[in-house]
Write an enzyme that holds these catalytic residues in place. Structure first.
Site, PDB file in Angstrom:
ATOM      1  N   LYS A   9       0.859  -1.194   0.000  1.00 49.74           N
ATOM      2  CA  LYS A   9       0.000   0.000   0.000  1.00 49.74           C
ATOM      3  C   LYS A   9       0.893   1.241   0.000  1.00 49.74           C
ATOM      4  O   LYS A   9       1.553   1.537   0.988  1.00 49.74           O
ATOM      5  CB  LYS A   9      -0.903   0.011   1.235  1.00 49.74           C
ATOM      6  N   CYS A  34      13.495  10.946   6.997  1.00 48.35           N
ATOM      7  CA  CYS A  34      13.576  10.489   8.404  1.00 48.35           C
ATOM      8  C   CYS A  34      14.976  10.689   8.951  1.00 48.35           C
ATOM      9  O   CYS A  34      15.179  10.632  10.156  1.00 48.35           O
ATOM     10  CB  CYS A  34      13.249   9.014   8.530  1.00 48.35           C
ATOM     11  N   GLU A  74      10.656   1.128   9.900  1.00 53.79           N
ATOM     12  CA  GLU A  74      11.586   2.262   9.841  1.00 53.79           C
ATOM     13  C   GLU A  74      10.762   3.489  10.177  1.00 53.79           C
ATOM     14  O   GLU A  74       9.884   3.895   9.413  1.00 53.79           O
ATOM     15  CB  GLU A  74      12.198   2.360   8.438  1.00 53.79           C
ATOM     16  N   GLU A  91      10.565  15.994  15.670  1.00 54.29           N
ATOM     17  CA  GLU A  91      11.021  15.958  14.272  1.00 54.29           C
ATOM     18  C   GLU A  91      10.234  17.006  13.480  1.00 54.29           C
ATOM     19  O   GLU A  91       9.009  16.926  13.373  1.00 54.29           O
ATOM     20  CB  GLU A  91      10.720  14.545  13.743  1.00 54.29           C
TER      21      GLU A  91
HETATM   22  C1  SIN Z   1      14.166   8.166   4.654  1.00 50.71           C
HETATM   23  O1  SIN Z   1      13.835   6.984   4.850  1.00 50.71           O
HETATM   24  O2  SIN Z   1      13.451   9.095   5.000  1.00 50.71           O
HETATM   25  C2  SIN Z   1      15.476   8.464   3.991  1.00 50.71           C
HETATM   26  C3  SIN Z   1      15.751   7.599   2.857  1.00 50.71           C
HETATM   27  C4  SIN Z   1      17.016   7.967   2.175  1.00 50.71           C
HETATM   28  O3  SIN Z   1      17.826   8.718   2.712  1.00 50.71           O
HETATM   29  O4  SIN Z   1      17.221   7.473   1.061  1.00 50.71           O
END
Ligand code: SIN
Length: 491
Positions: free
Chosen positions: A187, A297, A263, A394
């Site tokens: 999804k 992230c 993640e 964040e």
């Molecule tokens: C993320 O997962 O936000 C970063 C991915 C990345 O740096 O390629």
């Protein structure tokens, strides 16, 4: 070229997208229910895609389950060959895919194309890794026994991908799963379903058998997400997104003790010690902070600079931030695209307001750009303290708070003082310091004298409330494999 060239037409003629949904095996979906996909730079309607339900999710799970045994039964080489086909098709269509990505997500076209290359690199990596799944033999404690470990695919996997990297996250989840012999239901984020659709269309051309990968479009993640988490035929959930949603999915998976790879959010510290090369640290911080308009992230969320180099760093960093150009990602001069939506704008404004109220100072930026899109100026704020909201939460936007520090031990404690543990960065030259700090930072990934570390060859993932498991590298495929111990007796 046929399919994605056609997909660029979909951006002009939304009704065509429904044909794609049919083509991808989602014919069960009630195609009268749709949701809009908007260009965040212009607010323009790009497409309407089918809004699928929990029933559609169940059917997709059935299809994946039915395809599982035959897919796992292929040789690793056969699975690898299909991944290689997909890799080639993604590269051949990278211009189209990049354009679709920029249209629905907003990032500058050059960044979008680089993300497509990165997506292809994951597919390539796991096309290779499919052939390198090894078991082991163990020296048995008695001579009449033999002990072995074999690795087998987990089974059907449910994957939920985010809007900030809508192509590379799709590749990062699908490729290791399929290489391992799992089937998948994916999804994509409701804001960015189009590039995922295009990649699925190419996957179909690449020769993945029916049911091996299944695409679910839904405007509300909760309906189909709950089905993925609670349906016993799904053996694992892989999710990239916020810690808050990760907690919810974890609760939903708990009744069946389902395998999970998450993640999640971060609050990355970026530390510049007084022995650092300040010019290099500025380059790294610009990249770690402003790539994807700060919407990653692993974005630097708190920049700590030791007092001896604080003034020099702040001046050079601000100078560079002023040169960044905000606007529509299709403009070749633009380096900062829009934020994903108005909530993101409101959050960044709230962080700026809180800091100013508590005594911080704006060096550049600090305001929205224009009134129609969701653009925000690259913003540098000094005299920031760790107690301010922008250092605690964040931000997920182009806001760089710079915090002065004196004591190197104290800054590491402060950097670790968070529930998150995804990425951290630091710049230093003293070798002893480099090792000590790298080991002391409580993070899954540490960038040392670099502002970018994401790579298909490296294990990407966090500790603490930033996640479970790793994506990329030889470790990424392990998350899709079960270990089975075989004990042969009576020998
Ligand atoms: C993320 O997962 O936000 C970063 C991915 C990345 O740096 O390629």
């Amino acid at each position: 070229m046929v399919l994605t060239t056609a997909l660029t037409r979909y951006l002009k003629r939304p009704e065509l997208f429904l044909d794609l949904a049919n083509d991808l095996g989602s014919s069960s979906a009630d195609l009268r229910k749709r949701f809009p996909v908007l260009n965040p730079s212009t607010g323009e309607l790009l497409a309407e895609v089918p809004d699928m339900s929990a029933d559609d999710a169940r059917l997709a799970i059935e299809r994946a389950h039915a395809a599982q045994e035959a897919w796992a039964g292929l040789t690793a080489r056969a699975r690898s060959n299909v991944l290689w086909n997909w890799h080639r098709l993604i590269l051949e269509h990278s211009d189209d895919l990049g354009a679709i990505l920029t249209a629905e997500m907003g990032k500058p076209l050059a960044e979008a194309k680089s993300e497509i290359s990165h997506a292809a690199a994951y597919v390539q990596w796991y096309a290779e890794e499919a052939n390198r799944i090894y078991g082991e033999t163990i020296s048995a404690p008695s001579n009449d026994r033999r002990m072995l470990v074999i690795k087998q695919p987990i089974g059907v996997v449910g994957a939920i991908t985010p809007w900030n990297f809508p192509a590379s996250m799709v590749a990062r989840k699908i490729s290791p799963a399929l290489a391992a012999g799992c089937t998948m239901i994916l999804k994509p984020a409701e804001q960015t379903p189009l590039v995922a659709g295009a990649m699925f269309a190419l996957a179909k051309l690449a020769g993945f058998p029916d049911g091996v990968i299944n695409l679910l479009y839904a405007s509300v993640g909760d309906t189909v997400g709950r089905e993925l988490c609670t349906n016993p035929k799904v053996r694992k959930i892989s999710f990239t997104g916020s810690t808050e949603v990760g907690r919810l999915l974890m609760r939903q998976c708990s009744d069946q003790i389902k395998r999970m790879s998450f993640e999640l959010g971060g609050n990355a510290p970026f530390i510049v010690f007084d022995d650092a090369d300040v010019g290099a640290a500025v380059d790294g911080a610009i990249q770690a902070k402003f790539r994807n308009a700060g919407q990653t992230c692993v974005s630097a969320n708190r920049i700590y600079v030791q007092s001896q180099v604080y003034a020099e760093f702040a001046e050079k960093f601000t100078e560079r931030a002023r040169t960044l150009k905000v606007g529509d990602g299709f403009d070749p001069d633009v380096t900062i695209g829009p934020l994903i939506d108005r909530d993101a704008l409101r959050k960044i404004e709230a962080h700026v307001e809180d800091a100013l109220h508590k005594g911080a100072r704006i060096q550049c930026g600090g305001r929205r750009v224009g009134t129609s899109g969701t653009f925000f100026e690259p913003t540098v704020i000094t005299d920031v303290f760790s107690t301010m909201r922008m250092a605690q939460e964040e931000t997920f936007g182009p806001l760089a708070p710079i915090i002065r520090f004196e004591d190197p031990d104290h800054v590491v404690r402060e950097a670790n003082d968070t529930i998150y543990g995804l990425a951290a960065y630091f710049y230093a030259s003293n070798l002893k310091r480099v090792w000590r700090v790298a080991e002391a930072l409580e993070y899954g990934m540490v960038g040392i004298n670099t502002g970018r570390m994401s790579s298909e060859a490296a294990p990407f993932g966090g500790i603490k409330q930033s996640g479970i498991g790793r994506e990329g590298s030889r470790h990424g495929i392990e998350d899709y494999l079960e270990m089975k111990y075989l004990c042969m007796g009576g020998l």
